[in-house]
Write a protein that holds these residues in place. Structure first.
Motif, PDB file in Angstrom:
ATOM      1  N   LYS A 404       0.849  -1.199   0.000  1.00 37.79           N
ATOM      2  CA  LYS A 404       0.000   0.000   0.000  1.00 37.79           C
ATOM      3  C   LYS A 404       0.884   1.250   0.000  1.00 37.79           C
ATOM      4  N   GLY A 405       1.954   1.200   0.817  1.00 36.49           N
ATOM      5  CA  GLY A 405       2.887   2.338   0.884  1.00 36.49           C
ATOM      6  C   GLY A 405       3.550   2.591  -0.470  1.00 36.49           C
ATOM      7  N   ILE A 406       3.915   1.513  -1.147  1.00 35.22           N
ATOM      8  CA  ILE A 406       4.548   1.670  -2.470  1.00 35.22           C
ATOM      9  C   ILE A 406       3.552   2.312  -3.431  1.00 35.22           C
ATOM     10  N   TRP A 407       2.319   1.825  -3.413  1.00 35.42           N
ATOM     11  CA  TRP A 407       1.294   2.400  -4.282  1.00 35.42           C
ATOM     12  C   TRP A 407       1.166   3.911  -4.030  1.00 35.42           C
ATOM     13  N   GLN A 408       1.122   4.284  -2.731  1.00 39.35           N
ATOM     14  CA  GLN A 408       0.946   5.710  -2.416  1.00 39.35           C
ATOM     15  C   GLN A 408       2.134   6.547  -2.907  1.00 39.35           C
ATOM     16  N   GLN A 409       3.347   6.015  -2.682  1.00 34.99           N
ATOM     17  CA  GLN A 409       4.536   6.762  -3.140  1.00 34.99           C
ATOM     18  C   GLN A 409       4.538   6.927  -4.651  1.00 34.99           C
ATOM     19  N   VAL A 410       4.231   5.823  -5.338  1.00 32.78           N
ATOM     20  CA  VAL A 410       4.314   5.822  -6.796  1.00 32.78           C
ATOM     21  C   VAL A 410       3.262   6.766  -7.387  1.00 32.78           C
ATOM     22  N   SER A 411       2.035   6.679  -6.867  1.00 30.07           N
ATOM     23  CA  SER A 411       0.993   7.517  -7.459  1.00 30.07           C
ATOM     24  C   SER A 411       1.215   8.975  -7.100  1.00 30.07           C
ATOM     25  N   SER A 412       1.687   9.263  -5.866  1.00 24.71           N
ATOM     26  CA  SER A 412       1.836  10.687  -5.551  1.00 24.71           C
ATOM     27  C   SER A 412       3.085  11.291  -6.203  1.00 24.71           C
ATOM     28  N   ALA A 413       4.149  10.477  -6.390  1.00 28.95           N
ATOM     29  CA  ALA A 413       5.325  11.028  -7.090  1.00 28.95           C
ATOM     30  C   ALA A 413       4.949  11.406  -8.522  1.00 28.95           C
ATOM     31  N   ALA A 414       4.095  10.593  -9.154  1.00 30.61           N
ATOM     32  CA  ALA A 414       3.663  10.909 -10.525  1.00 30.61           C
ATOM     33  C   ALA A 414       2.865  12.221 -10.518  1.00 30.61           C
ATOM     34  N   GLU A 415       2.009  12.363  -9.520  1.00 34.99           N
ATOM     35  CA  GLU A 415       1.204  13.601  -9.444  1.00 34.99           C
ATOM     36  C   GLU A 415       2.088  14.822  -9.199  1.00 34.99           C
ATOM     37  N   ASP A 416       3.104  14.668  -8.320  1.00 36.37           N
ATOM     38  CA  ASP A 416       4.007  15.799  -8.012  1.00 36.37           C
ATOM     39  C   ASP A 416       4.598  16.404  -9.283  1.00 36.37           C
ATOM     40  N   TYR A 417       4.805  15.556 -10.280  1.00 33.09           N
ATOM     41  CA  TYR A 417       5.439  16.043 -11.511  1.00 33.09           C
ATOM     42  C   TYR A 417       4.450  16.105 -12.681  1.00 33.09           C
ATOM     43  N   ASP A 418       3.156  16.300 -12.317  1.00 32.68           N
ATOM     44  CA  ASP A 418       2.100  16.462 -13.334  1.00 32.68           C
ATOM     45  C   ASP A 418       2.014  15.303 -14.307  1.00 32.68           C
ATOM     46  N   MET A 419       2.245  14.086 -13.795  1.00 34.34           N
ATOM     47  CA  MET A 419       2.135  12.914 -14.673  1.00 34.34           C
ATOM     48  C   MET A 419       1.195  11.892 -14.034  1.00 34.34           C
ATOM     49  N   ALA A 420       0.102  12.380 -13.461  1.00 30.21           N
ATOM     50  CA  ALA A 420      -0.831  11.490 -12.759  1.00 30.21           C
ATOM     51  C   ALA A 420      -1.173  10.285 -13.628  1.00 30.21           C
ATOM     52  N   GLY A 421      -1.108   9.099 -13.025  1.00 34.86           N
ATOM     53  CA  GLY A 421      -1.449   7.880 -13.760  1.00 34.86           C
ATOM     54  C   GLY A 421      -0.265   7.239 -14.458  1.00 34.86           C
ATOM     55  N   ASN A 422       0.865   7.970 -14.543  1.00 37.63           N
ATOM     56  CA  ASN A 422       2.064   7.371 -15.153  1.00 37.63           C
ATOM     57  C   ASN A 422       2.898   6.750 -14.027  1.00 37.63           C
TER      58      ASN A 422
END
Ligand code: NDP
Length: 445
Positions: A404-422
């Motif tokens: 779950k923690g990995i999922w949260q890191q991965v999805s929020s890091a993508a959002e931080d750089y305007d690449m939500a969903g990547n």
């Protein structure tokens, strides 16, 4: 492409000729982290951060002589690539497969560094193995090989230095032979390998961890997009450790898994794969997956074909690198597949990954989704250090939290750089940020 990134990529190609998988892995990471590099370019250039990141701290190659059952002598090549120890002792599996070479070891050790960072456990990145082919060898031959391999490897590993585990061709049997030889050579009973037998230092859930973790993170990603594994039709490739337990957990979560495979072909079972039969064929008899149809006559076997031609909602490639190419991706999308979660390391080619992303298929890269195995290996190391033993439920609960923690890191890091969903970019950026921060804190060693 940013000039600095291009320069480093050129350097990687020049310094590592004939290693296409390593180039592929580095390029994917460098492409993804470009926005981060752009932001910190001055500091990274001054400290040669990218140059450090793409060069292993240490790379060992050694001779492994052994004798077969007829007294004939063979010489294989062994490797251990100790890529990055910013976050902890080197950690990563050993692979015994004819395809093993310096390039595949470098690619796997490089990937492992970021994967291990995502787990949040104190482990650096490494990988090793040999071009030894365990297929068709007797137990005694495998034992002879493992003992010779460890006779050299033991000089470079230790519970606070480098802790290998299993990977393709290295399961419980091989870890046992390797551990016994390490103990004989060093006189130390210590947590130097993970994936050990449950009676001698192994952790519950380690066997299941990678496959289970794949399903846990798949469910997180699917839920975030209003979907679930429950009721989904799933295609799995491979029939080894990762595939077997991915099938088992997906079924427990309500999915119908219709395929498993090996390097010869795949099984299609419209009623759902019987995991006990897969285990019997692969873990006990060490036979080919085609045997499945003898035990389940309603299933079919397609020789020389890949599982990606069947109709499915979710695909879990759990066999080997680059097993899913652009043609396979097009077949999957045409058949309605809406999510791909990698169980193996880099099973999807770059072209296929780009295609999935273009077609808005949910795509989770292996360095995030198959991190459950190494995460539970880190929990095994902790149990060994404390000389303690935890229950299946406890370790499984930790695994679920870690995924779950990995999922949260991965999805929020993508959002931080305007690449939500990547999630490819998300995983690379989140792992990179952690490793680089530790390297900076430790004085760019
Ligand atoms: P195993 O050796 O247990 O199983 C590998 C499976 O993949 C076998 O069924 C093998 O079939 C099949 N396979 C090999 N080559 C091909 C091919 N070209 N096409 C189709 N199938 C093929 O390995 P693991 O399950 O441990 O590892 C699988 C993948 O998962 C690897 O990429 C590994 O690096 C990765 N991984 C493993 C972890 C672990 O904890 N074990 C952790 C994280 C990642 P055959 O018998 O014909 O060779």
């Amino acid at each position: 492409m940013l000039k600095y990134v291009r320069e480093v990529m050129d350097m990687v190609r020049e310094m590592n000729p004939g290693e296409p998988e390593f180039h592929q892995a580095v390029k994917e990471v460098l492409d993804s982290i470009e926005p981060v590099v752009r932001k910190h370019e001055k500091e990274y250039r001054a400290n040669r951060v990218l140059e450090r990141l793409v060069e292993p701290e240490r790379s060992i190659s050694f001779r492994v002589p052994w004798a077969d059952d007829h007294g004939r002598l063979h010489v294989n090549r062994g490797f251990r690539v100790q890529f990055n120890s910013a976050l902890g002792p080197y950690k990563g599996g050993l692979r015994f497969h004819p395809s093993v070479c310096r390039g595949s070891m470098q690619f796997l050790a490089f990937e492992q560094t970021f994967k291990n960072a995502l787990t949040g456990q104190p482990i650096g990145g490494g990988k090793g193995g040999s071009n030894f082919n365990p297929k068709g060898k007797s137990d005694r031959e495998v034992m002879a090989f493992c003992q010779s391999f460890m006779t050299e490897l033991h000089k470079y590993i230790g519970p606070n230095e480098d802790v290998p585990a299993g990977d393709i061709g290295v399961g419980g049997r091989e870890i046992g032979y390797l551990y016994g030889q390490y103990k004989r050579l060093t006189n130390q009973y210590e947590g130097v390998l993970t994936g050990k037998g449950l009676d001698w230092g192994g952790s519950l859930v380690r066997t299941e961890a990678t496959g289970y973790g794949v399903c846990y993170i798949a469910e997180e990603m699917l839920n975030a997009h209003g979907k679930t594994l429950n009721g989904a039709v799933v295609a799995v490739s491979g029939s080894g450790n990762v595939a077997t337990y991915a099938v088992q957990k997906a079924q427990q979560m309500g999915a119908k898994v219709v395929t498993v495979s090996d390097s010869n072909g795949y099984i299609y079972d419209p009623d759902g794969i019987k995991v006990d039969i897969v285990k019997e064929i692969k873990e006990v008899r060490r036979a080919r997956i085609s045997e499945y149809v003898k035990m389940v006559p309603t299933a079919t076997y397609r020789d020389g074909k890949k599982a990606w031609e069947v109709k499915c909602d979710v695909a879990l490639p759990c066999a080997i690198q680059n097993e899913l190419n652009l043609d396979d991706a097009m077949d999957l999308v045409a058949n309605g597949c809406y999510a791909v979660v990698e169980g193996a390391n880099m099973p999807t080619t770059r072209e296929a990954t780009d295609y999935f992303q273009k077609k808005k298929v949910l795509f989770m890269p292996g360095k995030a989704s198959n991190a459950g195995g190494v995460a539970v290996s880190a929990l095994e190391m902790a149990q060994n250090s404390m000389r303690t033993r935890r229950s299946f439920e406890d370790v499984d609960a930790d695994l679920q939290n870690i995924m779950k923690g990995i999922w949260q890191q991965v999805s929020s890091a993508a959002e931080d750089y305007d690449m939500a969903g990547n999630y490819v970019a998300g995983a690379n950026i989140a792992g990179f940020r952690k490793v680089v921060k530790a390297m900076r804190d430790q004085g760019w060693v």
